[in-house]
Design an enzyme around this catalytic site. Structure first.
Site, short mmCIF file in Angstrom:
data_model
loop_
_atom_site.label_atom_id
_atom_site.label_comp_id
_atom_site.label_asym_id
_atom_site.label_seq_id
_atom_site.Cartn_x
_atom_site.Cartn_y
_atom_site.Cartn_z
N GLU A 99 -7.74 1.39 2.42
CA GLU A 99 -6.69 0.48 2.89
C GLU A 99 -7.07 -0.99 2.70
O GLU A 99 -8.20 -1.38 2.99
CB GLU A 99 -6.40 0.73 4.37
N ARG A 145 9.12 5.81 3.05
CA ARG A 145 8.75 5.53 1.67
C ARG A 145 9.10 6.73 0.78
O ARG A 145 8.95 7.88 1.19
CB ARG A 145 7.25 5.25 1.55
N ARG A 201 5.20 5.68 -2.33
CA ARG A 201 3.84 6.12 -1.97
C ARG A 201 3.47 7.24 -2.92
O ARG A 201 4.24 8.18 -3.12
CB ARG A 201 3.85 6.61 -0.51
#
Length: 178
Positions: free
Chosen positions: A81, A123, A73
């Site tokens: 999104e 992440r 990320r």
């Protein structure tokens, strides 16, 4: 790198999505000047090197490191999104993802880590570099990402805010028509 700074910052208005034609114009714009960004890179920054094997969306990629594939990320930015709350892509998500794909897909990248290495989803958090080009900054400069600072990872916050102000003033990317 743009040198003008607006007097005030503003929140991104996601409902002002750019047309696909705007994406074509944005993708053809010159990349971020590497020297000023590279000059700000900390000498002792922790980093990993790998190859991008998948672009998930505008601010997330999968990178093959020596012994594993990591979901990464981007630190300090947020893009619309692909799978928004209403079930479909948020305005600008397709364009942000396409730009990210153009910049990194299949490329060798350096992942510069900051204070916190992982988010609550597991992440890896990173500033993503291709040579002297920081992809996080380039997405903001072209107007397809907004600044999202989450302490303690704030190393490039001032740069991102400056680039966002310029993108908004120039009407680039998501800011087109704003």
């Amino acid at each position: 790198m743009p040198s003008r700074i607006l007097r005030r910052a503003s929140a991104l208005t996601l409902h002002l999505a750019p047309a696909l034609a705007a994406l074509a114009l944005t993708l053809s714009s010159p990349p971020l000047a590497p020297a000023p960004v590279a000059a700000q890179r900390p000498a002792a920054a922790r980093g990993l090197v790998g190859e991008v094997v998948r672009v998930v969306d505008g601010d997330t990629i999968q990178v093959r490191l020596a012994d594993r594939i990591e979901k990464v990320r981007y630190i300090g930015i947020d893009t619309p999104e692909v799978n928004g709350r209403a079930g479909g892509p948020e305005p600008g998500a397709v364009e942000a993802t396409a730009l990210n794909r153009t910049l990194v897909e299949g490329r060798r990248v350096r992942l510069e880590l900051d204070v916190q290495e992982r988010d609550r989803h597991g992440r890896l958090l990173a500033y993503v570099w291709i040579g002297d080009l920081m992809v996080n900054a380039e997405l903001v400069r072209r107007g397809y990402a907004q600044v999202m600072t989450v302490p303690p990872n704030v190393r490039y916050q001032a740069l991102f805010l400056r680039l966002q102000r310029d993108a908004r003033e120039a009407g680039r990317g998501l800011w087109r028509g704003a």
